[in-house]
Design a protein around this motif. Structure first.
Motif, PDB file in Angstrom:
ATOM      1  N   LEU A  27       0.821  -1.202   0.000  1.00 57.23           N
ATOM      2  CA  LEU A  27       0.000   0.000   0.000  1.00 57.23           C
ATOM      3  C   LEU A  27       0.856   1.253   0.000  1.00 57.23           C
ATOM      4  O   LEU A  27       0.394   2.319  -0.333  1.00 57.23           O
ATOM      5  CB  LEU A  27      -0.926   0.001   1.218  1.00 57.23           C
ATOM      6  N   VAL A  28       2.103   1.130   0.427  1.00 59.94           N
ATOM      7  CA  VAL A  28       3.031   2.254   0.450  1.00 59.94           C
ATOM      8  C   VAL A  28       4.138   1.930  -0.544  1.00 59.94           C
ATOM      9  O   VAL A  28       5.128   1.312  -0.195  1.00 59.94           O
ATOM     10  CB  VAL A  28       3.615   2.472   1.866  1.00 59.94           C
ATOM     11  N   PRO A  29       3.966   2.328  -1.834  1.00 58.44           N
ATOM     12  CA  PRO A  29       4.931   1.885  -2.840  1.00 58.44           C
ATOM     13  C   PRO A  29       6.309   2.518  -2.702  1.00 58.44           C
ATOM     14  O   PRO A  29       7.291   1.907  -3.048  1.00 58.44           O
ATOM     15  CB  PRO A  29       4.276   2.279  -4.157  1.00 58.44           C
ATOM     16  N   ALA A 133      11.122  -4.514 -17.235  1.00 59.71           N
ATOM     17  CA  ALA A 133      10.458  -3.635 -16.276  1.00 59.71           C
ATOM     18  C   ALA A 133       9.207  -4.289 -15.703  1.00 59.71           C
ATOM     19  O   ALA A 133       8.881  -4.100 -14.532  1.00 59.71           O
ATOM     20  CB  ALA A 133      10.107  -2.306 -16.932  1.00 59.71           C
ATOM     21  N   LEU A 134       8.511  -5.066 -16.495  1.00 63.89           N
ATOM     22  CA  LEU A 134       7.321  -5.753 -16.013  1.00 63.89           C
ATOM     23  C   LEU A 134       7.655  -7.039 -15.269  1.00 63.89           C
ATOM     24  O   LEU A 134       6.868  -7.505 -14.451  1.00 63.89           O
ATOM     25  CB  LEU A 134       6.386  -6.062 -17.182  1.00 63.89           C
ATOM     26  N   LEU A 135       8.808  -7.595 -15.534  1.00 60.71           N
ATOM     27  CA  LEU A 135       9.188  -8.858 -14.901  1.00 60.71           C
ATOM     28  C   LEU A 135       9.548  -8.681 -13.425  1.00 60.71           C
ATOM     29  O   LEU A 135       9.206  -9.524 -12.590  1.00 60.71           O
ATOM     30  CB  LEU A 135      10.364  -9.469 -15.664  1.00 60.71           C
ATOM     31  N   PHE A 136      10.199  -7.586 -13.075  1.00 67.93           N
ATOM     32  CA  PHE A 136      10.653  -7.397 -11.700  1.00 67.93           C
ATOM     33  C   PHE A 136       9.511  -7.326 -10.688  1.00 67.93           C
ATOM     34  O   PHE A 136       9.575  -7.987  -9.651  1.00 67.93           O
ATOM     35  CB  PHE A 136      11.570  -6.178 -11.592  1.00 67.93           C
ATOM     36  N   PRO A 137       8.441  -6.557 -10.918  1.00 66.79           N
ATOM     37  CA  PRO A 137       7.350  -6.568  -9.926  1.00 66.79           C
ATOM     38  C   PRO A 137       6.669  -7.927  -9.816  1.00 66.79           C
ATOM     39  O   PRO A 137       6.254  -8.330  -8.727  1.00 66.79           O
ATOM     40  CB  PRO A 137       6.364  -5.519 -10.437  1.00 66.79           C
ATOM     41  N   ILE A 138       6.573  -8.643 -10.932  1.00 65.81           N
ATOM     42  CA  ILE A 138       5.955  -9.971 -10.895  1.00 65.81           C
ATOM     43  C   ILE A 138       6.798 -10.913 -10.045  1.00 65.81           C
ATOM     44  O   ILE A 138       6.288 -11.657  -9.205  1.00 65.81           O
ATOM     45  CB  ILE A 138       5.760 -10.519 -12.326  1.00 65.81           C
ATOM     46  N   MET A 139       8.115 -10.886 -10.242  1.00 69.20           N
ATOM     47  CA  MET A 139       8.999 -11.751  -9.459  1.00 69.20           C
ATOM     48  C   MET A 139       8.990 -11.358  -7.979  1.00 69.20           C
ATOM     49  O   MET A 139       9.044 -12.216  -7.102  1.00 69.20           O
ATOM     50  CB  MET A 139      10.420 -11.712 -10.013  1.00 69.20           C
ATOM     51  N   MET A 142       5.793 -12.749  -6.541  1.00 69.51           N
ATOM     52  CA  MET A 142       5.897 -14.202  -6.371  1.00 69.51           C
ATOM     53  C   MET A 142       6.798 -14.549  -5.190  1.00 69.51           C
ATOM     54  O   MET A 142       6.510 -15.467  -4.427  1.00 69.51           O
ATOM     55  CB  MET A 142       6.437 -14.849  -7.640  1.00 69.51           C
ATOM     56  N   GLY A 143       7.900 -13.822  -5.051  1.00 75.35           N
ATOM     57  CA  GLY A 143       8.806 -14.065  -3.933  1.00 75.35           C
ATOM     58  C   GLY A 143       8.151 -13.790  -2.592  1.00 75.35           C
ATOM     59  O   GLY A 143       8.411 -14.483  -1.614  1.00 75.35           O
ATOM     60  N   ASP A 144       7.270 -12.787  -2.538  1.00 81.20           N
ATOM     61  CA  ASP A 144       6.584 -12.466  -1.289  1.00 81.20           C
ATOM     62  C   ASP A 144       5.576 -13.539  -0.894  1.00 81.20           C
ATOM     63  O   ASP A 144       5.254 -13.682   0.280  1.00 81.20           O
ATOM     64  CB  ASP A 144       5.887 -11.112  -1.396  1.00 81.20           C
ATOM     65  N   THR A 145       5.062 -14.284  -1.858  1.00 80.58           N
ATOM     66  CA  THR A 145       4.101 -15.342  -1.536  1.00 80.58           C
ATOM     67  C   THR A 145       4.785 -16.580  -0.983  1.00 80.58           C
ATOM     68  O   THR A 145       4.148 -17.385  -0.316  1.00 80.58           O
ATOM     69  CB  THR A 145       3.294 -15.755  -2.779  1.00 80.58           C
ATOM     70  N   GLY A 146       6.055 -16.786  -1.287  1.00 80.39           N
ATOM     71  CA  GLY A 146       6.778 -17.958  -0.813  1.00 80.39           C
ATOM     72  C   GLY A 146       6.665 -19.161  -1.733  1.00 80.39           C
ATOM     73  O   GLY A 146       7.177 -20.233  -1.434  1.00 80.39           O
TER      74      GLY A 146
END
Length: 168
Positions: A27-29, A133-139, A142-146
């Motif tokens: 929520l706080v980018p 640029a679009l790949l980094f937020p997706i990764m 995914m990393g935050d989900t575990g």
């Protein structure tokens, strides 16, 4: 010392108190500059960059030239690009956003005539740059989900000791 992302604040019932957790909030980018300054500055990197800038100015004012730039190239522009590259290499691992550093470096290069704005925009609109640029937020999400850790654990299996860890 590095810049740390702001932790998400959770309310603690009706007491009005706020406690910080280790979970990073989406929520706080962006973390505010005041919070980044409170977290500490990378003084060693800033010192190295100041030393490099001073050395570059000494080389520039003493008339230092590079043999391969005799065909109309500018030593000053070469030193500026070298300093910007060093700034990127030193500050991005400290926690500064890479995309913001690249935009800043692009703006500096346009200001000093190293790049034309048309070239800068063409590079930013490149298919490879947009894809990355679009790949980094997706990764990151995914990393935050575990999920990657669980998947790798299932594929590689559980380690029984140091020897099995070496072969993994």
């Amino acid at each position: 010392q590095s810049f740390q992302p702001r932790a998400m604040a959770h309310g603690s019932g009706g007491s009005g108190g706020v406690r910080a957790s280790r979970h990073v909030s989406f929520l706080v980018p962006f973390v505010g500059i005041r919070e980044q300054l409170r977290g500490g500055l990378p003084w060693i990197s800033i010192g190295i960059l100041t030393l490099l800038a001073g050395l570059s100015l000494v080389l520039l004012f003493t008339g230092w030239t590079v043999a391969c730039l005799n065909d109309g190239g500018s030593t000053g522009k070469m030193l500026l690009v070298a300093n910007l590259l060093c700034a990127f290499i030193l500050l991005v691992p400290q926690g500064l956003p890479a995309e913001m550093m690249l935009l800043f470096i692009g703006a500096i290069c346009c200001f000093f005539g190293i790049l034309q704005p048309k070239e800068l925009f063409a590079g930013c609109a490149s298919d490879a740059v947009v894809t990355l640029a679009l790949l980094f937020p997706i990764m990151r999400a995914m990393g935050d989900t575990g999920v990657p850790e669980r998947f790798i654990g299932c594929v590689l299996g559980m380690a029984n000791g140091p020897r099995s860890l070496i072969f993994r």
